[in-house]
Design a protein around this motif. Sequence first.
Motif, PDB file in Angstrom:
ATOM      1  N   PHE A 179     -11.345  -0.806   4.704  1.00 29.27           N
ATOM      2  CA  PHE A 179     -11.118  -1.130   3.290  1.00 29.27           C
ATOM      3  C   PHE A 179     -12.213  -2.062   2.791  1.00 29.27           C
ATOM      4  CE2 PHE A 179      -6.860   0.535   2.702  1.00 29.27           C
ATOM      5  CZ  PHE A 179      -6.299   0.494   3.979  1.00 29.27           C
ATOM      6  N   PHE A 215      -3.903 -10.940   7.973  1.00 34.08           N
ATOM      7  CA  PHE A 215      -2.824 -10.034   7.601  1.00 34.08           C
ATOM      8  C   PHE A 215      -1.823  -9.865   8.736  1.00 34.08           C
ATOM      9  CE2 PHE A 215      -3.752  -7.899   3.557  1.00 34.08           C
ATOM     10  CZ  PHE A 215      -5.016  -8.402   3.297  1.00 34.08           C
ATOM     11  N   GLY A 216      -0.577  -9.679   8.362  1.00 33.15           N
ATOM     12  CA  GLY A 216       0.437  -9.257   9.312  1.00 33.15           C
ATOM     13  C   GLY A 216       0.367  -7.750   9.507  1.00 33.15           C
ATOM     14  N   PRO A 217       1.185  -7.227  10.428  1.00 34.54           N
ATOM     15  CA  PRO A 217       1.134  -5.787  10.738  1.00 34.54           C
ATOM     16  C   PRO A 217       1.791  -4.913   9.680  1.00 34.54           C
ATOM     17  CG  PRO A 217       2.804  -6.866  12.042  1.00 34.54           C
ATOM     18  CD  PRO A 217       2.097  -7.951  11.308  1.00 34.54           C
ATOM     19  N   TYR A 238     -12.619  -4.846   5.515  1.00 38.24           N
ATOM     20  CA  TYR A 238     -11.554  -5.022   6.477  1.00 38.24           C
ATOM     21  C   TYR A 238     -11.443  -3.769   7.346  1.00 38.24           C
ATOM     22  CZ  TYR A 238      -9.922  -9.127   3.938  1.00 38.24           C
ATOM     23  OH  TYR A 238      -9.835 -10.366   3.356  1.00 38.24           O
ATOM     24  N   THR A 262      -9.327   2.167  -1.693  1.00 39.50           N
ATOM     25  CA  THR A 262      -8.251   3.043  -1.220  1.00 39.50           C
ATOM     26  C   THR A 262      -8.317   3.320   0.272  1.00 39.50           C
ATOM     27  OG1 THR A 262      -9.603   4.905  -1.915  1.00 39.50           O
ATOM     28  CG2 THR A 262      -7.861   4.210  -3.418  1.00 39.50           C
ATOM     29  N   GLY A 263      -9.387   2.851   0.940  1.00 42.35           N
ATOM     30  CA  GLY A 263      -9.473   3.013   2.378  1.00 42.35           C
ATOM     31  C   GLY A 263     -10.235   4.260   2.799  1.00 42.35           C
ATOM     32  N   ARG A 275       0.839  -1.183   0.000  1.00 39.70           N
ATOM     33  CA  ARG A 275       0.000   0.000   0.000  1.00 39.70           C
ATOM     34  C   ARG A 275       0.879   1.239   0.000  1.00 39.70           C
ATOM     35  NH1 ARG A 275      -3.843   3.248   4.114  1.00 39.70           N
ATOM     36  NH2 ARG A 275      -5.237   4.150   2.536  1.00 39.70           N
ATOM     37  N   LYS A 326      -3.280   5.229  -1.274  1.00 38.02           N
ATOM     38  CA  LYS A 326      -3.732   4.418  -2.400  1.00 38.02           C
ATOM     39  C   LYS A 326      -4.334   3.102  -1.895  1.00 38.02           C
ATOM     40  CE  LYS A 326      -1.925   7.168  -5.541  1.00 38.02           C
ATOM     41  NZ  LYS A 326      -2.740   7.892  -6.541  1.00 38.02           N
ATOM     42  N   GLU A 327      -4.766   2.270  -2.839  1.00 37.33           N
ATOM     43  CA  GLU A 327      -5.355   1.008  -2.458  1.00 37.33           C
ATOM     44  C   GLU A 327      -4.285   0.006  -2.038  1.00 37.33           C
ATOM     45  OE1 GLU A 327      -4.949   2.092  -5.482  1.00 37.33           O
ATOM     46  OE2 GLU A 327      -4.910   0.484  -7.004  1.00 37.33           O
ATOM     47  N   PHE A 365       2.410  -5.595   3.119  1.00 45.42           N
ATOM     48  CA  PHE A 365       1.663  -6.521   3.967  1.00 45.42           C
ATOM     49  C   PHE A 365       1.820  -7.944   3.453  1.00 45.42           C
ATOM     50  CE2 PHE A 365      -0.548  -3.650   6.676  1.00 45.42           C
ATOM     51  CZ  PHE A 365      -0.893  -2.538   5.925  1.00 45.42           C
ATOM     52  N   THR A 396      -9.180   2.580   9.984  1.00 42.04           N
ATOM     53  CA  THR A 396      -9.277   2.673   8.532  1.00 42.04           C
ATOM     54  C   THR A 396     -10.028   1.453   8.028  1.00 42.04           C
ATOM     55  OG1 THR A 396      -7.223   3.926   8.361  1.00 42.04           O
ATOM     56  CG2 THR A 396      -8.000   2.851   6.365  1.00 42.04           C
ATOM     57  N   LEU A 421     -10.424  -8.974   8.781  1.00 39.24           N
ATOM     58  CA  LEU A 421     -11.752  -9.155   8.214  1.00 39.24           C
ATOM     59  C   LEU A 421     -12.821  -8.764   9.220  1.00 39.24           C
ATOM     60  CD1 LEU A 421     -13.509 -10.203   5.858  1.00 39.24           C
ATOM     61  CD2 LEU A 421     -13.446 -12.448   6.974  1.00 39.24           C
ATOM     62  N   GLY A 433      -0.863   0.517  13.318  1.00 40.69           N
ATOM     63  CA  GLY A 433       0.163  -0.434  13.721  1.00 40.69           C
ATOM     64  C   GLY A 433      -0.225  -1.891  13.537  1.00 40.69           C
ATOM     65  N   LYS A 434      -1.425  -2.114  13.067  1.00 43.51           N
ATOM     66  CA  LYS A 434      -1.902  -3.483  12.851  1.00 43.51           C
ATOM     67  C   LYS A 434      -2.199  -3.698  11.382  1.00 43.51           C
ATOM     68  CE  LYS A 434      -2.256  -4.292  17.346  1.00 43.51           C
ATOM     69  NZ  LYS A 434      -1.439  -5.302  18.032  1.00 43.51           N
ATOM     70  N   GLY A 435      -2.338  -4.969  11.009  1.00 43.92           N
ATOM     71  CA  GLY A 435      -2.748  -5.264   9.650  1.00 43.92           C
ATOM     72  C   GLY A 435      -4.263  -5.239   9.527  1.00 43.92           C
ATOM     73  N   PRO A 436      -4.784  -5.164   8.305  1.00 43.07           N
ATOM     74  CA  PRO A 436      -6.235  -5.231   8.121  1.00 43.07           C
ATOM     75  C   PRO A 436      -6.788  -6.557   8.652  1.00 43.07           C
ATOM     76  CG  PRO A 436      -5.132  -4.535   6.108  1.00 43.07           C
ATOM     77  CD  PRO A 436      -4.060  -5.007   7.040  1.00 43.07           C
ATOM     78  N   GLN A 478      -8.769  -1.762   9.938  1.00 49.86           N
ATOM     79  CA  GLN A 478      -7.358  -1.690  10.292  1.00 49.86           C
ATOM     80  C   GLN A 478      -7.122  -0.616  11.336  1.00 49.86           C
ATOM     81  OE1 GLN A 478      -4.652  -0.295   7.260  1.00 49.86           O
ATOM     82  NE2 GLN A 478      -2.875  -1.169   8.274  1.00 49.86           N
TER      83      GLN A 478
END
Lengths: 115, 111
Positions: B89, A106-108, B36, B103-104, A37, A41-42, A91, B87, B46, B41-44, B38
């Motif tokens: 997505f 997902f990871g961080p 998703y 794009t969030g 990312r 953007k997406e 990611f 955020t 579900l 500091g973390k990932g997205p 988010q």
Amino acid sequence: EAGVTQFPSHSVIEKGQTVTLRCDPISGHDNLYWYRRVMGKEIKFLLHFVKESKQDESGMPNNRFLAERTGGTYSTLKVQPAELEDSGVYFCASSQWGLGVNEQYFGPGTRLTVT
Amino acid sequence: QQQVKQSPQSLIVQKGGISIINCAYENTAFDYFPWYQQFPGKGPALLIAIRPDVSEKKEGRFTISFNKSAKQFSLHIMDSQPGDSATYFCAAHYTGNQFYFGTGTSLTVIP
């Protein structure tokens, strides 16, 4: 159960240098994905491994990017040489193998800054 | 070419209000539409997902509305709380293909 882990969390390198990002998926997950990312953007798909095989690498930007997943466990994404436009958050995600859609975890992320 | 278009880019809502985030797509082959969440500091992660054979799916305070003819889907957060600030997505997928993300939307819920 441990989640997806990524290392490093943040990397700052100069243009022309090499960086290697690492992803450890959830144990037992055969699917591993890399995404990127760019700010604002997406989240963009880069590639998909099933075990150690590249299932789809259509999102890889160019041949400066090399992804590996030896032994079907952890994966690395190497950028060599890095360019300014490679900056972004990378990611990794993993999911179990099976028919239909499986939830991706997902990871961080690794924030890469190329100066 | 962006496969999934998401709006707004940012959203500020009062606590207790309704947050609405919209997404649109073009490819009618998509058959799975997840959202998703988010946190910094973390990932997205579900949050909720829908398939095009239903027009609405609700899980707690979160609802997806799906309009197949308009090729649009939206996330509604009822009784928004400060802890919902994150955020969001949207994404779209079909079997054997990659996930395409929006794009969030940065949501801020004011106490």
